[in-house]
Scaffold this motif. Structure first.
Motif, PDB file in Angstrom:
ATOM      1  N   MET A   1      -1.095  -7.983  -7.402  1.00 34.78           N
ATOM      2  CA  MET A   1       0.310  -7.827  -6.841  1.00 34.78           C
ATOM      3  C   MET A   1       0.860  -7.302  -8.387  1.00 34.78           C
ATOM      4  SD  MET A   1      -0.115 -11.020  -3.646  1.00 34.78           S
ATOM      5  CE  MET A   1      -0.650 -11.933  -4.631  1.00 34.78           C
ATOM      6  N   ALA A   2       1.125  -8.156  -9.168  1.00 32.91           N
ATOM      7  CA  ALA A   2       1.546  -8.274  -9.978  1.00 32.91           C
ATOM      8  C   ALA A   2       2.150  -6.553 -10.613  1.00 32.91           C
ATOM      9  CB  ALA A   2       1.526  -8.611 -11.141  1.00 32.91           C
ATOM     10  N   ALA A   3       0.742  -5.511 -10.743  1.00 37.29           N
ATOM     11  CA  ALA A   3       0.714  -4.219 -10.662  1.00 37.29           C
ATOM     12  C   ALA A   3       0.946  -3.802  -9.560  1.00 37.29           C
ATOM     13  CB  ALA A   3      -0.750  -4.120 -11.493  1.00 37.29           C
ATOM     14  N   ASN A   4       1.386  -3.849  -8.612  1.00 41.61           N
ATOM     15  CA  ASN A   4       2.200  -3.203  -8.034  1.00 41.61           C
ATOM     16  C   ASN A   4       3.344  -4.200  -6.205  1.00 41.61           C
ATOM     17  OD1 ASN A   4      -0.102  -0.814  -7.053  1.00 41.61           O
ATOM     18  ND2 ASN A   4      -1.187  -2.684  -7.737  1.00 41.61           N
ATOM     19  N   GLU A   5       4.313  -4.408  -7.268  1.00 46.42           N
ATOM     20  CA  GLU A   5       4.839  -4.797  -6.866  1.00 46.42           C
ATOM     21  C   GLU A   5       6.184  -4.723  -6.362  1.00 46.42           C
ATOM     22  OE1 GLU A   5       8.079  -6.006 -11.175  1.00 46.42           O
ATOM     23  OE2 GLU A   5       7.120  -7.618 -10.241  1.00 46.42           O
TER      24      GLU A   5
ATOM     25  N   VAL B   1       3.017  -7.992  -2.267  1.00 52.10           N
ATOM     26  CA  VAL B   1       4.509  -9.402  -2.471  1.00 52.10           C
ATOM     27  C   VAL B   1       2.918 -10.667  -1.998  1.00 52.10           C
ATOM     28  CG1 VAL B   1       6.198  -8.569  -2.309  1.00 52.10           C
ATOM     29  CG2 VAL B   1       5.909  -9.690  -0.600  1.00 52.10           C
ATOM     30  N   PRO B   2       2.614 -11.649  -3.178  1.00 52.23           N
ATOM     31  CA  PRO B   2       2.486 -13.370  -2.408  1.00 52.23           C
ATOM     32  C   PRO B   2       3.562 -13.357  -1.393  1.00 52.23           C
ATOM     33  CG  PRO B   2       3.337 -12.694  -4.312  1.00 52.23           C
ATOM     34  CD  PRO B   2       3.716 -11.694  -4.359  1.00 52.23           C
ATOM     35  N   VAL B   3       2.435 -14.046  -0.068  1.00 52.32           N
ATOM     36  CA  VAL B   3       3.457 -15.009   0.803  1.00 52.32           C
ATOM     37  C   VAL B   3       2.859 -16.562   1.106  1.00 52.32           C
ATOM     38  CG1 VAL B   3       4.529 -13.600   1.676  1.00 52.32           C
ATOM     39  CG2 VAL B   3       2.224 -13.769   2.931  1.00 52.32           C
ATOM     40  N   ARG B   4       3.828 -17.006   1.311  1.00 49.85           N
ATOM     41  CA  ARG B   4       3.024 -18.566   1.149  1.00 49.85           C
ATOM     42  C   ARG B   4       3.840 -18.796   2.990  1.00 49.85           C
ATOM     43  NH1 ARG B   4       4.178 -18.480  -4.510  1.00 49.85           N
ATOM     44  NH2 ARG B   4       2.418 -19.093  -5.615  1.00 49.85           N
ATOM     45  N   SER B   5       4.208 -18.987   3.588  1.00 48.23           N
ATOM     46  CA  SER B   5       4.613 -19.195   4.736  1.00 48.23           C
ATOM     47  C   SER B   5       5.037 -17.866   5.519  1.00 48.23           C
ATOM     48  CB  SER B   5       6.406 -19.862   4.800  1.00 48.23           C
ATOM     49  OG  SER B   5       7.480 -19.164   3.726  1.00 48.23           O
ATOM     50  N   PHE B   6       5.378 -17.873   7.314  1.00 46.15           N
ATOM     51  CA  PHE B   6       5.849 -16.777   8.286  1.00 46.15           C
ATOM     52  C   PHE B   6       7.239 -15.871   7.818  1.00 46.15           C
ATOM     53  CE2 PHE B   6       7.462 -15.247  11.562  1.00 46.15           C
ATOM     54  CZ  PHE B   6       6.051 -14.113  12.218  1.00 46.15           C
TER      55      PHE B   6
ATOM     56  N   ALA C   1       2.660  -7.901   2.853  1.00 47.80           N
ATOM     57  CA  ALA C   1       2.731  -9.509   2.926  1.00 47.80           C
ATOM     58  C   ALA C   1       1.176  -9.696   2.336  1.00 47.80           C
ATOM     59  CB  ALA C   1       2.947 -10.111   3.751  1.00 47.80           C
ATOM     60  N   CYS C   2       0.842 -10.329   0.923  1.00 41.49           N
ATOM     61  CA  CYS C   2      -0.637 -11.034   0.519  1.00 41.49           C
ATOM     62  C   CYS C   2      -0.830 -12.241   0.601  1.00 41.49           C
ATOM     63  CB  CYS C   2      -1.055 -10.199  -1.101  1.00 41.49           C
ATOM     64  SG  CYS C   2      -0.625  -8.751  -0.936  1.00 41.49           S
ATOM     65  N   LEU C   3      -1.969 -12.830   1.719  1.00 40.75           N
ATOM     66  CA  LEU C   3      -1.966 -14.056   2.101  1.00 40.75           C
ATOM     67  C   LEU C   3      -3.345 -14.795   1.108  1.00 40.75           C
ATOM     68  CD1 LEU C   3      -0.395 -16.860   4.034  1.00 40.75           C
ATOM     69  CD2 LEU C   3      -2.750 -15.828   5.561  1.00 40.75           C
ATOM     70  N   LEU C   4      -2.797 -15.754  -0.306  1.00 44.84           N
ATOM     71  CA  LEU C   4      -3.464 -16.051  -0.820  1.00 44.84           C
ATOM     72  C   LEU C   4      -4.545 -16.571   0.666  1.00 44.84           C
ATOM     73  CD1 LEU C   4      -2.907 -16.763  -3.667  1.00 44.84           C
ATOM     74  CD2 LEU C   4      -3.733 -14.381  -3.593  1.00 44.84           C
ATOM     75  N   THR C   5      -6.260 -16.514   0.073  1.00 48.72           N
ATOM     76  CA  THR C   5      -7.701 -16.801   1.021  1.00 48.72           C
ATOM     77  C   THR C   5      -8.173 -17.143   0.316  1.00 48.72           C
ATOM     78  OG1 THR C   5      -8.409 -15.309   1.928  1.00 48.72           O
ATOM     79  CG2 THR C   5      -7.026 -16.351   2.829  1.00 48.72           C
ATOM     80  N   VAL C   6      -9.613 -18.632  -0.094  1.00 41.42           N
ATOM     81  CA  VAL C   6     -10.724 -18.908  -0.313  1.00 41.42           C
ATOM     82  C   VAL C   6     -11.830 -18.509   1.032  1.00 41.42           C
ATOM     83  CG1 VAL C   6     -11.530 -20.073  -2.001  1.00 41.42           C
ATOM     84  CG2 VAL C   6      -9.352 -20.281  -2.364  1.00 41.42           C
ATOM     85  N   GLU C   7     -13.023 -18.227   0.228  1.00 34.61           N
ATOM     86  CA  GLU C   7     -13.883 -18.051   1.040  1.00 34.61           C
ATOM     87  C   GLU C   7     -14.800 -19.013   0.672  1.00 34.61           C
ATOM     88  OE1 GLU C   7     -16.083 -14.213   3.478  1.00 34.61           O
ATOM     89  OE2 GLU C   7     -15.916 -13.921   1.641  1.00 34.61           O
TER      90      GLU C   7
END
Length: 237
Positions: A1-5, A9-14, A27-33
């Motif tokens: 995301m830093a390379a393609n800002e 962009v990272p998002v944490r809320s709606f 909008a990039c929402l971090l998830t863990v699988e």
């Protein structure tokens, strides 16, 4: 995301999702699988949340401290129920894809808020243990949940290739069983290794064309391709 800002962009809320959309960015929402990364530790779960993670699959393909994966007997452990409760308190979305049947029903009974099955398809159309039964689809729909259709050939049918015709068939079945609001796209592009008629996200227009050819209405196509997921996050994120 830093390379393609300039693009993402990272998002944490709606609210941050809305700002990204207004700026024309992804909008990039971090998830863990794999809930096992937390080693059963609630403090580690809270650390993931502070770092921006907003969705977590409770299991992957192996048993962990929280529960059992698809195809294995048993549901959530005591720690798994504690994680579910803490995730809901934090505002992190539980994901039941990969979870055992018993585990899915445990989450259905215990969850106070809507949750997701981010990349699962229909067991009534192809009897793979990773797919959801019609009863599960109805239960998730009743709770305001979201199901993303998985593009993996082994979950869609017997052909060995992920076909657009099979994708539209699973989408149609989910709508018929659970209603239009239930269904989204959960491709699993970064986790599957099969021949695909739809090679990557750059070819989603071909899925839209296949849905049009299969008789889906513009409203149904819009809902499945983005609006259902958008409205789900508006309600729960």
């Amino acid at each position: 995301m830093a390379a393609n800002e300039d693009l993402a962009v990272p998002v944490r809320s709606f609210q941050e999702m809305e700002r990204a959309r207004q700026a024309g960015k992804i909008a990039c929402l971090l998830t863990v699988e794999e809930g096992g990364v937390c080693l059963g530790s609630l403090p580690l779960l809270r650390t993931l949340y502070r770092l921006g993670v907003r969705m977590l699959t409770l299991t992957w393909n192996y048993p962990n401290e929280l529960g059992r994966p698809n195809g294995q007997p048993g549901g959530l452990t005591r720690r798994g129920f504690q994680f579910l409760e803490e995730m809901e308190n934090l505002g992190m979305i539980p994901d039941v894809s990969h979870l055992s049947d018993d585990g899915v029903w445990d989450v259905c009974r215990a969850a106070r808020k809507p949750f997701v099955a981010s990349h699962s398809s229909c067991r009534a159309l192809h009897p793979h243990r990773r797919n959801l039964t019609d009863a599960m689809l109805r239960a998730l729909a009743d709770r305001g949940c979201l199901v993303g259709v998985n593009f993996y050939a082994g979950f869609l049918g017997p052909h060995g290739t992920s076909r657009l015709a099979d994708l539209t068939r699973h989408i149609r079945h989910m709508i018929q069983v659970g209603g239009l609001d239930l269904v989204a796209l959960g491709s699993d592009f970064d986790g599957i290794d099969c021949p695909l008629e739809l090679e990557d996200a750059g070819h989603m227009d071909r899925l839209v064309q296949a849905m049009e050819g299969a008789g889906f209405t513009p409203r149904e196509i819009e809902a499945v391709c983005w609006k259902n997921a958008w409205e789900f996050y508006r309600r729960v994120l």
